[in-house]
Design a protein around this motif. Structure first.
Motif, PDB file in Angstrom:
ATOM      1  N   PHE A   8      -3.015   8.147   5.454  1.00  0.00           N
ATOM      2  CA  PHE A   8      -1.865   8.386   5.995  1.00  0.00           C
ATOM      3  C   PHE A   8      -1.471   9.617   6.103  1.00  0.00           C
ATOM      4  CE2 PHE A   8      -0.404   4.051   5.634  1.00  0.00           C
ATOM      5  CZ  PHE A   8      -1.061   3.489   4.452  1.00  0.00           C
ATOM      6  N   GLU A  59      -1.036   9.718   0.687  1.00  0.00           N
ATOM      7  CA  GLU A  59      -2.333   8.719   0.105  1.00  0.00           C
ATOM      8  C   GLU A  59      -3.421   8.628   1.448  1.00  0.00           C
ATOM      9  OE1 GLU A  59      -2.632   7.585  -2.887  1.00  0.00           O
ATOM     10  OE2 GLU A  59      -0.848   8.595  -3.057  1.00  0.00           O
ATOM     11  N   THR A  62       0.813  -1.333   0.238  1.00  0.00           N
ATOM     12  CA  THR A  62      -0.001  -0.046  -0.139  1.00  0.00           C
ATOM     13  C   THR A  62       0.791   1.128  -0.210  1.00  0.00           C
ATOM     14  OG1 THR A  62      -1.770  -1.300   1.099  1.00  0.00           O
ATOM     15  CG2 THR A  62      -1.813   1.187   1.154  1.00  0.00           C
ATOM     16  N   LEU A  63       0.514   2.115  -0.813  1.00  0.00           N
ATOM     17  CA  LEU A  63       1.493   3.282  -1.093  1.00  0.00           C
ATOM     18  C   LEU A  63       1.079   4.230   0.104  1.00  0.00           C
ATOM     19  CD1 LEU A  63       3.389   5.018  -2.903  1.00  0.00           C
ATOM     20  CD2 LEU A  63       1.542   6.025  -3.833  1.00  0.00           C
TER      21      LEU A  63
END
Lengths: 112, 109
Positions: free
Chosen positions: A61, A58, A44-45
């Motif tokens: 976050f 993103e 997950t970015l």
């Protein structure tokens, strides 16, 4: 191609503390990417780190939890702040060179 | 969700058989790539297929891309025990790489 040196490779940390992960690239790149891979999950970015500007995060976050530095075109750090056991994951940095992505070997973080 | 969909989530076959994994995505892409990850290790780039390509081969790997259906498949022929790993598709759009959920492939001797 690109070679990425990421460290530490692993760490066991106490909850409430912070850990800074470093990535060094052997060539200059505009953007560096930070990913999280939770146990048994995909990547997950977290954010994209640009030199000279704030990182782009993103959804899900935030900068206070995952502050990022990008002081030059070959280096970046990701800090995992105020850690809890839910932060136990592998963290990877990545760069894209001529459309191909290259990854560091990852930092395996365990929070106890 | 930023991730693509992959199926199956897990696949177990006998050595020598072929393995097929599928990936679907939702956005426009510039290219699609497949990676392998052995347990606890970093990602290894396998193959890249551009949005204007339909099929690509690399050794025992064959990748197809159908942009009208927003899907791709990875075929591994004549599987070997060393092919046991997790396989991820990833797609690049807007200068960032997004990953599918992955397929855990087990090759039984």
């Amino acid at each position: 191609s690109a070679v990425i040196s990421q460290k530490p490779s692993r760490d066991i940390c106490q909850r409430g503390t912070s850990l800074t992960i470093q990535c060094q690239v052997d060539s200059q790149v505009t953007m560096m990417f930070w990913y999280r891979q939770q146990p048994g999950q995909s990547l997950t970015l977290i954010a994209t780190a640009n030199q000279g500007s704030e990182a782009t995060y993103e959804s899900g976050f935030v900068i206070d939890k995952f502050p990022i530095s990008r002081p030059n075109l070959t280096f970046s750090t990701l800090t995992v702040s105020n850690m809890s056991p839910e932060d136990s994951s592998i963290y990877l940095c990545s760069v894209i060179v001529y459309t191909e992505a290259f990854f560091g070997q990852g930092t395996r973080l365990t929070v106890v | 969700s930023q991730q693509g969909e992959e199926d199956p989530q897990a696949l177990s076959i006998q050595e020598g058989e072929n393995a097929t994994m599928n990936c679907s995505y939702k956005t426009s892409i510039n290219n699609l790539q497949w990676y392998r990850q052995n347990s606890g290790r970093g990602l290894v780039h396998l193959i890249l297929i551009r949005s204007n390509e339909r099929e690509k081969h690399s050794g025992r790997l064959r990748v197809t891309l159908d942009t009208s259906k927003k899907s791709s498949s990875l075929l591994i022929t004549a599987s070997r025990a060393a092919d046991t790993a997790s396989y991820f598709c990833s797609f690049q759009g807007a200068q960032k790489l997004v990953f599918g959920q992955g397929t855990r492939l087990t090759i039984n001797p």
